[in-house]
Design a protein around this motif. Structure first.
Motif, PDB file in Angstrom:
ATOM      1  N   VAL A 119       0.859  -1.172   0.000  1.00 22.46           N
ATOM      2  CA  VAL A 119       0.000   0.000   0.000  1.00 22.46           C
ATOM      3  C   VAL A 119       0.899   1.227   0.000  1.00 22.46           C
ATOM      4  CG1 VAL A 119      -1.749   1.283   1.266  1.00 22.46           C
ATOM      5  CG2 VAL A 119      -1.792  -1.201   1.256  1.00 22.46           C
ATOM      6  N   GLU A 120       0.655   2.119  -0.945  1.00 21.52           N
ATOM      7  CA  GLU A 120       1.450   3.340  -1.016  1.00 21.52           C
ATOM      8  C   GLU A 120       0.904   4.350  -0.021  1.00 21.52           C
ATOM      9  OE1 GLU A 120       2.696   6.840  -4.170  1.00 21.52           O
ATOM     10  OE2 GLU A 120       1.732   5.018  -4.887  1.00 21.52           O
ATOM     11  N   TYR A 121       1.800   4.961   0.722  1.00 21.44           N
ATOM     12  CA  TYR A 121       1.415   5.959   1.713  1.00 21.44           C
ATOM     13  C   TYR A 121       2.203   7.223   1.422  1.00 21.44           C
ATOM     14  CZ  TYR A 121       0.908   8.333   6.187  1.00 21.44           C
ATOM     15  OH  TYR A 121       0.642   9.261   7.155  1.00 21.44           O
ATOM     16  N   ARG A 122       1.488   8.292   1.113  1.00 19.88           N
ATOM     17  CA  ARG A 122       2.151   9.560   0.810  1.00 19.88           C
ATOM     18  C   ARG A 122       2.063  10.455   2.033  1.00 19.88           C
ATOM     19  NH1 ARG A 122       2.818  10.364  -5.046  1.00 19.88           N
ATOM     20  NH2 ARG A 122       3.990  12.036  -4.327  1.00 19.88           N
ATOM     21  N   ARG A 123       3.195  10.884   2.479  1.00 21.36           N
ATOM     22  CA  ARG A 123       3.229  11.827   3.584  1.00 21.36           C
ATOM     23  C   ARG A 123       3.110  13.233   3.029  1.00 21.36           C
ATOM     24  NH1 ARG A 123       8.073   9.265   7.153  1.00 21.36           N
ATOM     25  NH2 ARG A 123       6.953   7.391   7.717  1.00 21.36           N
ATOM     26  N   THR A 124       2.426  14.081   3.762  1.00 27.54           N
ATOM     27  CA  THR A 124       2.251  15.460   3.296  1.00 27.54           C
ATOM     28  C   THR A 124       3.501  16.293   3.541  1.00 27.54           C
ATOM     29  OG1 THR A 124       1.257  16.029   5.404  1.00 27.54           O
ATOM     30  CG2 THR A 124      -0.227  15.381   3.624  1.00 27.54           C
ATOM     31  N   SER A 127       8.804  13.435   7.786  1.00 28.41           N
ATOM     32  CA  SER A 127       8.535  13.058   9.166  1.00 28.41           C
ATOM     33  C   SER A 127       9.471  13.738  10.155  1.00 28.41           C
ATOM     34  CB  SER A 127       8.642  11.544   9.325  1.00 28.41           C
ATOM     35  OG  SER A 127       9.958  11.133   9.004  1.00 28.41           O
TER      36      SER A 127
END
Length: 143
Positions: A119-124, A127
């Motif tokens: 699952v691709e997770y894009r951080r805004t 971190s």
């Protein structure tokens, strides 16, 4: 239940024949998990109640009905310990009592693991910026 059937029932239960028959059925189905005597005896009592509740059937004796019920209990134990299908959702009262017995004696279940999925997770934002938001500005000495 006829008078002769009730005498046979008493003898079968007193001699532990039902317990032996259940163990034989479990061996025939290749159920290898260890089951306690309490669990087996409760399954035999449950099969006895089911065989009694059927009533007098002119084609079958109590012993034949008990053997059929014990076969059903052994196949349930095989399904319970051999798969992770949801057996408790059915509305059959007998199945609900068997599930209750299985949970009471903590019979193990086989668990099927799902396939891992990427699952691709894009951080805004990165971190490492997060730690600066938590600092109290009054705690930092002002120059």
């Amino acid at each position: 239940m006829k008078g002769l059937d009730s005498i046979i029932r008493w003898v079968v239960l007193a001699l532990g024949t039902g317990l032996r028959w259940l163990r034989e059925e479990l061996d025939a189905l290749h159920v290898n998990i260890p089951l306690t005597d309490g669990c087996l005896s409760e399954l035999v009592r449950n099969a006895d109640e089911a065989a009694k509740s059927v009533g007098t059937n002119k084609g079958q004796t109590y012993v034949e009905r008990l053997r059929q019920e014990l076969v059903l209990r052994a196949s349930f134990i095989q399904r319970w310990t051999g798969s992770d299908e949801n057996l408790s959702l059915r509305d059959e009262e007998s199945l609900q009592s068997l599930v209750r017995i299985a949970r009471k004696y903590a019979l193990p279940r086989r668990w099927k693991l799902s396939e891992p999925v990427v699952v691709e997770y894009r951080r805004t934002r990165p971190s490492y910026w997060q730690w600066t938001d938590d600092i109290d500005t009054d705690a930092v000495p002002q120059a």
